[in-house]
Design an enzyme around this catalytic site. Structure first.
Site, short mmCIF file in Angstrom:
data_model
loop_
_atom_site.label_atom_id
_atom_site.label_comp_id
_atom_site.label_asym_id
_atom_site.label_seq_id
_atom_site.Cartn_x
_atom_site.Cartn_y
_atom_site.Cartn_z
N ASP A 4 -96.34 26.40 -123.31
CA ASP A 4 -96.41 27.68 -122.75
C ASP A 4 -96.83 28.43 -124.08
O ASP A 4 -96.45 28.74 -125.00
CB ASP A 4 -95.46 27.87 -121.96
CG ASP A 4 -93.98 28.37 -122.43
OD1 ASP A 4 -93.66 29.40 -122.61
OD2 ASP A 4 -93.48 27.12 -123.34
N TYR A 5 -97.64 29.52 -123.26
CA TYR A 5 -97.99 30.68 -124.15
C TYR A 5 -96.92 31.66 -124.45
O TYR A 5 -96.27 32.19 -123.46
CB TYR A 5 -99.39 31.54 -123.55
CG TYR A 5 -100.67 30.55 -124.04
CD1 TYR A 5 -101.24 30.47 -125.16
CD2 TYR A 5 -101.51 30.20 -122.86
CE1 TYR A 5 -102.40 29.94 -125.44
CE2 TYR A 5 -102.61 29.61 -123.13
CZ TYR A 5 -102.95 29.44 -124.38
OH TYR A 5 -104.48 29.01 -124.69
#
Length: 217
Positions: A4-5
């Site tokens: 995930d960013y």
């Protein structure tokens, strides 16, 4: 594998608003909420406590979503005047952000729509409303859509690039689901190392912002 960013919306916001302090903080890999607390409270890093950081975090994300003083006071459990002071201090500390927000709202009223960095448009009918509350809601959408929308665009492009690489390399790994800024990959054990590096490369280098895109895997 989940990937995930890290704080993608704040990173997109820093880029789109050309907010120098934010850009500098991200480029130096600083904790962005602590940095904000230092600026808002005018305190050195070692004097920033968990409450100050939590308040700065709420303002950080609140500004993204066009939060009102009332909304922030509800979120932080403080009175309206204190919340207003937080927001005012923030905008005084980062004048470029205030200018950016005013320009976004002005252009949205003029055009009736806003765009993501990649040109995807969203028409906002609420901006034409004679009802003040509806218009205010429209302005919040106008502020948030380019940020959230651009973050969504970035992830979708990364997904296409990852899918194509899986195909080109004849990998068995598959993307299973996307949730907000996170991807879940079904990956055989023998592909873990290769796929981890592939995902990191494709997600972090999908588009060149003025701040780095960071991925937690």
């Amino acid at each position: 594998i989940t990937s995930d960013y890290s704080q993608i919306e704040l990173r997109v916001f820093a880029h789109m608003a050309n907010a120098e302090n934010l850009i500098e903080a991200f480029n130096n890999d600083l904790d962005i909420h602590t940095k904000k607390a230092m600026d808002i409270y005018n305190k050195p890093k070692e004097e920033v406590d968990s409450t100050m950081r939590r308040n700065a975090k709420a303002v950080n994300f609140g500004i993204l979503y066009g939060i009102s003083s009332f909304g922030l006071s509800e979120d932080l459990g403080i009175n309206f005047k204190e919340a207003k002071k937080f927001i005012d201090n923030y905008l005084e500390t980062y004048p470029g952000i205030k200018e950016y927000m005013e320009k976004v709202k002005k252009d949205a009223h003029l055009n009736g729509y806003v765009k993501t960095l990649f040109g995807r448009e969203r028409v906002i009918e609420e901006l034409k409303s004679t009802n003040f509350m509806a218009r205010t809601q429209g302005e919040r959408m106008a502020l948030n859509t380019p940020i959230q929308g651009t973050a969504a665009d970035i992830l979708k492009i990364a997904m296409i690039n990852i899918h194509n690489e899986f195909k080109n390399k004849n990998l068995k790994s598959k993307m299973i689901i996307q949730v907000h800024d996170e991807l879940l990959i079904d990956c055989p054990k023998e592909e873990i190392e290769e796929v981890t590096e592939l995902i990191r490369d494709k997600m972090e280098n999908v588009y060149k912002l003025s701040v780095p895109l960071k991925v937690d895997i």
